[in-house]
Design an enzyme around this catalytic site. Structure first.
Site, PDB file in Angstrom:
ATOM      1  N   HIS A   1       0.827  -1.203   0.000  1.00 37.49           N
ATOM      2  CA  HIS A   1       0.000   0.000   0.000  1.00 37.49           C
ATOM      3  C   HIS A   1       0.868   1.263   0.000  1.00 37.49           C
ATOM      4  CE1 HIS A   1      -3.303  -2.720   1.170  1.00 37.49           C
ATOM      5  NE2 HIS A   1      -4.095  -1.786   0.693  1.00 37.49           N
TER       6      HIS A   1
ATOM      7  N   LYS B   1      -0.733   4.955   4.463  1.00 34.92           N
ATOM      8  CA  LYS B   1      -1.640   4.026   5.150  1.00 34.92           C
ATOM      9  C   LYS B   1      -1.184   3.826   6.584  1.00 34.92           C
ATOM     10  CE  LYS B   1      -3.955  -0.449   4.692  1.00 34.92           C
ATOM     11  NZ  LYS B   1      -5.271   0.157   4.977  1.00 34.92           N
TER      12      LYS B   1
END
Length: 248
Positions: free
Chosen positions: A136, A140
């Site tokens: 990600h 995040k």
């Protein structure tokens, strides 16, 4: 369908607004921003009536949001991740009073990946070791991702033997145990979301992967879930329930 959008000023809130601006009666966010619909700092300030709440904020304050939904008898679509065990208990309790939809990922493609992973684990069995790698963007906050945990649970269901989750490895860990399902998180750049379920056996590797090209797929899935949830009785639902209903 009339929607209250929590986390309206975030990246995912913006994606939902692009797809369903005419359906959003108001938004809630602690960070103010110019929007085409009324914006409140708290749910307690909301004056508008709605059919469903979509929450793309965070796990923080989830108990208060669930209490508000119970008091107003409004279904809740929970799109946040990083819930604690106490949060999960509150979600289950709220689902006794109102319909609640919770999943680690609203992509239909991920739901299919989850299904295939469970079937692969059941078919391949103990001769194959399962590892899950998720990637990600560098903003995040939680790790591993809710989707990775969801996939890990599906793999665990597929195996006939009990398995335990191992989060990353470091140092002299020794040989890999057969009861492990490894989960690894990668963070960097602007990666929207990539998940790989790898089954490694003797002389061969099978990988089931899903890659998200944009956040639009998650917003679209959440809206589909919201529309479906307004027709359900009180209970806790996920993508499996939605897909099963769509395939009838």
């Amino acid at each position: 369908m009339k929607i209250i959008l929590v986390g309206a000023c975030g990246k995912m809130g913006a994606e939902v607004a692009k797809l369903a601006q005419e359906k959003i009666v108001c938004g809630v966010d602690i960070t103010p921003a110019p929007l085409s619909f009324p914006l409140y700092h708290s749910l307690n300030q909301v004056k508008e009536s709605a059919d469903v709440l979509i929450d793309f904020s965070s796990a923080d304050g989830i108990e208060e949001r669930l209490l508000w939904c119970k008091q107003k008898n409004i279904p809740a679509v929970l799109a946040a991740t990083g819930f604690t065990e106490m949060n999960v208990a509150s979600i289950r309790d709220a689902a006794k009073s109102v319909p609640v939809f919770r999943t680690g990922n609203f992509s239909l493609g991920v739901a299919i990946t989850e299904y295939l992973s469970e079937k692969a684990a059941a078919f391949l069995g103990e001769d194959f070791d399962a590892e899950i790698i998720e990637r990600h963007h560098n903003q995040k906050k939680d790790a591993p991702s809710g989707t990775a945990l969801m996939l890990a649970e599906s793999v665990k269901r597929g195996y006939s033997q009990n398995k335990r989750f191992v989060y990353g490895r470091r140092g002299m860990t020794g040989a890999r145990h057969k009861d492990e399902i490894g989960i690894h998180a990668v963070r960097g750049g602007t990666i929207v979301g990539e998940h790989e379920v790898m089954f490694a056996g003797n002389d061969e590797v099978i990988s089931i992967t899903h890659s998200a090209g944009s956040r639009k797929i998650f917003a679209s899935g959440a809206l589909r879930a919201a529309e479906w949830l307004t027709k359900q009785p009180a209970g806790l639902y996920n993508m499996h329930d939605l897909l099963s209903d769509l395939l009838r």
